[in-house]
Design a protein around this motif. Structure first.
Motif, short mmCIF file in Angstrom:
data_model
loop_
_atom_site.label_atom_id
_atom_site.label_comp_id
_atom_site.label_asym_id
_atom_site.label_seq_id
_atom_site.Cartn_x
_atom_site.Cartn_y
_atom_site.Cartn_z
N HIS A 165 0.70 -1.13 0.05
CA HIS A 165 -0.08 0.07 -0.05
C HIS A 165 0.78 1.39 0.17
N ASN A 204 -5.97 -3.44 4.24
CA ASN A 204 -7.25 -3.69 3.53
C ASN A 204 -7.41 -2.38 2.37
N THR A 205 -6.43 -1.49 2.44
CA THR A 205 -6.61 -0.42 1.56
C THR A 205 -6.61 -0.85 -0.02
N THR A 264 -10.28 -1.62 -1.68
CA THR A 264 -11.03 -0.75 -2.04
C THR A 264 -10.92 -0.40 -3.49
N CYS A 265 -10.29 -1.42 -4.28
CA CYS A 265 -10.13 -1.16 -5.80
C CYS A 265 -11.19 -1.96 -6.37
N TRP A 318 -5.96 6.36 -5.90
CA TRP A 318 -6.37 4.95 -5.95
C TRP A 318 -7.15 4.88 -7.28
N ASP A 324 -6.42 1.72 -9.79
CA ASP A 324 -7.65 0.68 -10.32
C ASP A 324 -7.44 0.70 -11.85
#
Length: 265
Positions: free
Chosen positions: A41, A48-49, A52-53, A244, A248
């Motif tokens: 990250h 857990n970041t 989120t993608c 992000w 993604d």
């Protein structure tokens, strides 16, 4: 998307640590082993970041990979100036525990590492320092010149509350002062000079066209250094900033590059 949390006592860090593991559809503990992509990250993130993608689950499923998401918060996954041994934790404990607990290709040919910003730079540092461990490294907007940073190049952007770049104090508690042994140990250009191009891992780098000027410059510098040393790599500048959403949008190509190159070097 099936996400598992694994926790163990870290000897390197002297405390409990957890990683998130994303298992692909039809994962089985026996039979044909799975390749592993370690995802690191950005500054201030956690295990857990990456979840989120929106594209992450589809990419993992399409390429039959186990994803491993370690965390270091506002520290880098390096053995830093404050005595924190995050590199030892990552390259020995995380990799070792994953291969002990899951059905993986437990060799260089089955391991890749990638990340965003701080994580993208660390993916490259650790691959250069351990070319026997990872066959492929990927980076989105990698902060490759963190070991060379002086002062606060992001000062003009500090009014933006969304800015996640370390202050001078936070930077130096990890890297030490300019000229420190830690900075020399992770200087990517020094590491590249000692790499055997013929047996080198493969690198995939990209940066947003609207990223910070410093970030674009250091990514171009890394592209030029890889080229000068004859290191196989893919480099792209594409629409997006340092966020992000940019990451993604690049995941399909990152996963494709990893799949194309694992097992070939």
């Amino acid at each position: 998307m099936r996400v598992v949390t694994d926790t163990w006592w870290s000897e390197a860090l002297g405390r409990q640590k957890s990683v998130s593991v994303v298992l692909p559809p039809r994962y089985a503990a026996t039979g044909r082993p799975f390749q592993v992509l370690y995802l690191l990250h950005s500054y201030g993130g956690n295990r857990n970041t990456w979840l989120t993608c929106p594209s992450l689950a589809d990419c993992a499923a399409a390429h039959r990979m186990i994803l491993v998401l370690p965390e270091s918060g506002r520290y880098w996954l390096i053995n830093d100036a404050g005595g924190r041994r995050y590199e030892d934790y990552f390259v020995h404990e995380v990799v070792g525990q994953v291969e002990k607990r899951y059905n993986t290709v437990a060799s260089r040919a089955g391991r890749a590492v990638a990340g965003f910003s701080m994580g993208g730079a660390t993916a490259l540092f650790q691959t250069l320092r351990h070319p026997h461990l990872f066959a492929v490294a990927g980076s989105h907007g990698g902060a490759f010149e963190a070991p060379l940073r002086e002062g606060d190049p992001y000062a003009p952007h500090r009014a933006d509350r969304r800015l996640m770049m370390p202050t001078v104090k936070d930077h130096e508690r990890v890297w030490g002062p300019v000229g420190s042994a830690v900075r020399r140990a992770y200087d990517p250009y020094r590491l590249l000079a000692g790499l055997d191009a013929a047996a080198s891992p493969r690198f995939c780098l990209d940066v947003g066209e609207d990223d910070y000027a410093r970030m674009i410059a250091m990514n171009r510098n890394m592209r030029d250094a890889l080229t000068a040393h004859g290191i196989s790599h893919e480099y792209r500048e594409r629409p997006g900033g340092h966020d992000w959403a940019f990451v993604d949008a690049g995941l399909p190509r990152l996963f494709g590059f990893v799949r194309e190159n694992l097992g070939t070097v």
